[in-house]
Design an enzyme around this catalytic site. Structure first.
Site, PDB file in Angstrom:
ATOM      1  N   SER A 237     -68.583  18.601 -35.564  1.00  0.00           N
ATOM      2  CA  SER A 237     -68.905  17.897 -34.320  1.00  0.00           C
ATOM      3  C   SER A 237     -68.042  18.324 -33.139  1.00  0.00           C
ATOM      4  CB  SER A 237     -68.774  16.382 -34.518  1.00  0.00           C
ATOM      5  OG  SER A 237     -69.902  15.874 -35.195  1.00  0.00           O
TER       6      SER A 237
ATOM      7  N   SER B  76     -69.769  10.229 -31.254  1.00  0.00           N
ATOM      8  CA  SER B  76     -70.184  11.512 -31.810  1.00  0.00           C
ATOM      9  C   SER B  76     -71.658  11.477 -32.203  1.00  0.00           C
ATOM     10  CB  SER B  76     -69.328  11.894 -33.030  1.00  0.00           C
ATOM     11  OG  SER B  76     -69.471  13.271 -33.329  1.00  0.00           O
TER      12      SER B  76
ATOM     13  N   LYS C 265     -69.709  19.775 -30.159  1.00  0.00           N
ATOM     14  CA  LYS C 265     -70.245  18.936 -29.079  1.00  0.00           C
ATOM     15  C   LYS C 265     -69.462  19.118 -27.785  1.00  0.00           C
ATOM     16  CE  LYS C 265     -72.343  15.210 -31.856  1.00  0.00           C
ATOM     17  NZ  LYS C 265     -71.915  15.385 -33.251  1.00  0.00           N
TER      18      LYS C 265
END
Length: 380
Positions: A54, A119, A57
């Site tokens: 993640s 997230s 991102k």
């Protein structure tokens, strides 16, 4: 590239300057970067390819912020939650989610906050589809911007960081990406330090637990997959210095939190601030070929503040490097060189150097004289 050795001034101001303390981390990959200069002061397999999870991102956010700055998107725009975003990133997916409702519309600002705080995979996909029409088209935008930023070891295939064999980054690239976000988009950085977010009646805490520890951490992003392990990109500003830390490949959330904390704490405490050069002080002189003057002074932008290891004055040395010779016109304020400070042959900080004055092209006699000098030195 010409090197000039600049040692005396540093020794004069560095008492008692010290050698870098030993440090290690359980993380498989790690970087500690000085935000202002971009100098890496600790690294462990910093350029080895890793699965960003993640933490990818952050690249998604960089694209979104660029689109907002370009005027193509606004924080108040509302993007549609498609079935693909709902199924791939929603509650039924088993991953981190915003719990966005199918076929609803969500303001861009809330999608950004979800990507950072929760997230949310669904939020990241909604942003990608709202901006580029599909994850694939958005990934192309991610890779184009990554090249512009200078991320040399990264390739992105989706906006979420969900596992893909073709997606990779490195600890150094993630640190440089964080530095880009902090420097280019300060107006949005406050989102990274929000403690929680509620959407659709469900409140979730910031997944970056260091934000709430009271140690000055104000961002940026965590990541985890079964294969990659646990990682984080964090930053803290203590006093007048900001540090960026990346750790990855850890076995648990507890380890991720502890190793990130240790790295940032060490970076804040193992170095002390010196100002060897006041505002306008000349660090060195660079040769100018064919100019009305044969050299130009190199200065910092304001005073040059260095963060040097505590412990031993014997470790310090410094160099100035620049592309020699400079070709006129050299304008006052042009960035033309770099001061590199070393401790036992390890680079501990770099600072950009600028021309102190303008040097324009010299007359014919000056140019001819310099040409003969350059020819004698084998530079022509």
């Amino acid at each position: 590239m010409k090197l000039l050795y600049v040692i005396a001034a540093l020794f004069a101001f560095a008492a008692p300057a010290t050698a870098q303390a030993d440090f290690d981390t359980q993380a498989k990959f790690a970087v500690l970067m000085d935000y202002e200069s971009g100098t890496v002061i600790f690294q462990k397999d910093a350029d080895v390819e890793l699965e960003p999870a993640s933490m990818a991102k952050l690249m998604t956010l960089a694209v979104v912020f660029n689109e907002i700055r370009a005027g193509r998107v606004s924080l108040k725009d509302e993007f549609f939650v498609s079935e693909h975003a709902w199924r791939t990133g929603g509650a039924s997916s088993g991953g981190s989610t915003m719990f966005a409702e199918l076929n609803s519309k969500i303001p861009v600002e809330d999608l950004i906050r979800s990507v950072i705080i929760q997230s949310g995979n669904d939020a990241a996909i909604v942003l990608a589809e709202g901006i580029a029409g599909s994850e694939g088209s958005f990934a192309a935008m991610m890779n184009e911007l990554a090249k512009q930023i200078g991320l040399t070891n990264s390739h992105f295939t989706n906006p979420t960081g969900l596992p893909d064999p073709d997606m990779h980054s490195s600890a150094r690239d993630l640190a440089n990406l964080a530095r880009y976000l902090i420097s280019e988009f300060p107006e949005y950085y406050h989102y990274f330090s929000e403690s929680s977010m509620e959407w659709n009646g469900i409140k979730q805490a910031n997944r970056n637990s260091l934000v709430e520890m009271g140690i000055g951490v104000d961002g940026l992003k965590t990541g985890h997959t079964e294969e990659a392990g646990y990682g984080s990109v964090t930053s803290t500003a203590q006093g007048d210095r900001r540090l960026i830390a990346v750790v990855h490949g850890l076995g648990s959330m507890r380890e991720r939190t502890e190793e990130g904390r240790k790295l940032l704490t060490w970076g804040a405490r193992a170095f002390e601030r010196f100002t060897p050069y006041a505002d306008g002080a000349v660090v060195a002189y660079a040769d100018v070929y064919g100019g009305e003057n044969s050299s130009v002074g190199l200065v910092g932008k304001g005073e040059i503040a260095l963060y040097l290891p505590r412990g031993s004055r014997d470790c310090l040395s410094a160099t100035v490097d620049y592309q020699s010779p400079l070709i006129p016109p050299v304008m006052a304020g042009d960035e033309v060189g770099k001061l590199n400070v070393f401790c036992k042959d390890q680079l501990v900080q770099s600072a950009p150097l600028y021309a102190a004055s303008t040097v324009r092209q010299g007359d014919l006699v000056r140019r001819a004289t310099d040409a003969l000098k350059q020819l004698a030195l084998g530079w022509l």
